[in-house]
Design a protein around this motif. Structure first.
Motif, PDB file in Angstrom:
ATOM      1  N   GLU A 177      90.092 -26.079   5.896  1.00  0.00           N
ATOM      2  CA  GLU A 177      89.804 -27.495   6.177  1.00  0.00           C
ATOM      3  C   GLU A 177      90.407 -27.982   7.491  1.00  0.00           C
ATOM      4  O   GLU A 177      90.123 -29.099   7.928  1.00  0.00           O
TER       5      GLU A 177
ATOM      6  N   GLU B 154      91.968 -34.131   1.657  1.00  0.00           N
ATOM      7  CA  GLU B 154      90.978 -33.122   1.285  1.00  0.00           C
ATOM      8  C   GLU B 154      89.563 -33.660   1.488  1.00  0.00           C
ATOM      9  O   GLU B 154      89.214 -34.723   0.983  1.00  0.00           O
TER      10      GLU B 154
ATOM     11  N   LYS C 212      94.268 -28.536   1.569  1.00  0.00           N
ATOM     12  CA  LYS C 212      93.873 -28.899   2.934  1.00  0.00           C
ATOM     13  C   LYS C 212      94.286 -27.732   3.818  1.00  0.00           C
ATOM     14  O   LYS C 212      95.126 -27.848   4.711  1.00  0.00           O
TER      15      LYS C 212
END
Length: 508
Positions: A271, A360, A237
């Motif tokens: 992300e 994620e 992430k």
């Protein structure tokens, strides 16, 4: 039963492969162990010759392989070259040049005076038969990053490619066969989760898994029951921190690429984006401008991002957007879905109560959050269960290094993202829920071997002063030896040494 391979952009069936018989695992392992006992005795120079042929074949067949990756995975042909072919050739180059040095035995001198007559050295032994389970998002690079160091260090490999990209897996197998790798040193198995589970439970000597954290946990539990060593490269992430002095044009271009490349289906993709409040609006405008210029797959050979490979992943992306909106986030660009086609989407007003900032996503989402201070940005970056990679964007390299050292992740890039993954010299791996173990560099080949220590006495006649039987006299001697070894006073050391030395010359 057959695995059916489908192009995610056209939904065209491009091939089928027969699944491996789950009842054949005992025979597979026996063949691998027999092959490995032969393969490990081949000199490193002769192993390297085979890898030079693998490299040559891969290079010569690069167009065919790149087009196969594009068909089966969906990514643009450009990315099949830039993120698969070129990095794999680079890793081959790296280990062809460095493996001999990394695996060379080295002597370790023992400096304890009472043991100076001992000779010792360390050799690197292959584990034996290693299992490699790889995902579909980089179907050439990710398995080859494990297979190359595993084989070159003397292991046999049982390789399970993803059930979603079996044709690339089959091509990898053929590369090594064409290069003259001895029979059964590399065996490729095909199937879904049940085949992967059978591999984990089989009599292999180490397992390497690349994939989701959820599956990694399951594998860890199964492996722990028999103390099977495992190396796990799991989800990420990854945060990007944009400081007020950053080159905004460059940072925006890099972050858009890092978020949308391979349609966001990358474990080290960007992300989460944290932007300083002074430049927040300017940066958003640049993001919108760049994302609006990206070209989706439209049946032409040149496009910027593909459809999402798996419908289950589309559902997760949709869930993250809907969760964020329900908690106050806004879409300022994108957000459209058409079956498995997902438009790159920019979200603002996000916070850490939202899945899009904590879990994620594995898709082309760019959630952007404002920060006031560097300390706040670092805290936000570290407020995550994952720790795979991160990026810092600033013209002040010293400041960037300082921030990088405080970010909890396996790697941090300054003014770039993702690209280190394809360099043989770069160490890749995570902390926290992003897994264990390392890929590439010396660390990558050390994952494939264990250190074996050797030692011999040159005084073959000597009776050790620490052997049986213990007595009042021997206890006094061991106390004198302690003083001789560690006392700071030179005179006391000398006196103790005079008492201990004759004991070292005693014969058995």
């Amino acid at each position: 039963m057959n695995l059916v391979s489908t192009n995610p952009n056209t939904m065209e069936v491009i091939g089928e492969i027969t699944c491996t018989d789950i009842n054949s695992f005992n025979t597979l392992i026996e063949k691998s162990k027999a092959a490995q006992s032969y393969w490990k005795e081949i000199t490193i120079d002769n192993r390297i010759k085979i890898f030079k042929r693998v490299k040559e074949i891969l290079y010569n067949e690069r167009e065919e392989i790149a087009r196969l990756i594009t068909k089966e995975n969906g990514k643009p042909l450009f990315e099949s070259y830039s993120t698969e072919i070129i990095p794999t050739l680079s890793i081959l180059n790296y280990y062809i040049k460095k493996a001999r040095k990394f695996l060379k035995p080295h002597f370790e001198r023992i400096k304890i005076p009472v043991m100076i007559h001992k000779k010792s050295w360390i050799e690197y032994e292959p584990y034996g038969v290693v299992g490699i389970i790889s995902p579909w998002n980089y179907p050439l690079l990710l398995p080859m990053g494990r297979i190359i160091p595993a084989l070159i260090s003397g292991n046999a490999v049982i390789f399970k490619p993803s059930e979603w990209t079996p044709l690339v897996g089959e091509k990898i197998d053929s590369l090594f066969k064409s290069a003259g790798l001895p029979e059964n040193v590399l065996q490729t198995i095909y199937g879904g989760a049940e085949i992967g589970e059978a591999l984990v439970k089989s009599n292999i000597d180490k397992l390497f898994f690349t994939g989701s954290t959820r599956v990694g946990r399951i594998i860890s539990k199964t492996a722990a029951e028999k103390l099977l060593p495992v190396s796990l490269e799991l989800g990420g992430k990854d945060p990007a921190i944009v400081l007020p002095d950053a080159d905004l044009d460059r940072a925006a271009m890099g972050i858009v690429w890092g978020s949308v490349m391979n349609a966001g289906q990358t474990c080290v993709s960007v992300e989460r984006v944290y932007v300083h409040e002074q430049i927040f609006e300017s940066f958003l405008n640049k993001l919108i401008e760049l994302v609006s210029q990206l070209k989706a797959f439209d049946n032409s050979p040149y496009y910027d991002y593909s459809n999402i490979k798996l419908q289950a992943q589309v559902d997760i992306i949709r869930e993250h957007i809907e969760d964020a909106i329900s908690k106050g986030a806004k879409i300022i660009y994108g957000g459209k879905f058409d079956k498995n086609k997902v438009e790159p989407t920019i979200l603002i007003d996000v916070n850490h109560s939202m899945k899009v900032m904590k879990e994620e996503t594995f898709g082309p989402l760019i959630p952007v959050m404002k920060f006031k201070t560097i300390e706040e940005a670092i805290a936000l970056a570290n407020d995550c269960d994952y720790g795979l990679s991160a990026s810092v964007w600033t013209k002040n390299i010293s400041l960037g290094k300082s921030i990088a050292r405080k970010i909890q992740s396996g790697s941090v890039l300054i003014n770039d993202c993702i690209s280190y993954f394809g360099a043989g010299e770069a160490v890749v791996g995570g902390i926290k829920m992003s897994g264990t173990g390392r890929v590439n560099s010396r660390s990558g080949i050390m994952e494939m071997v264990f250190e074996k220590y050797y030692n011999y006495d040159t005084f073959t006649w000597q009776k050790k002063l620490w052997w049986f039987n213990y007595s009042e006299k021997s206890t006094k001697i061991i106390k004198e030896a302690t003083q001789f070894l560690f006392d700071k006073n030179p005179l006391r050391k000398l006196i103790s040494g005079v008492k201990v030395f004759p004991e070292l010359l005693k014969r058995k």
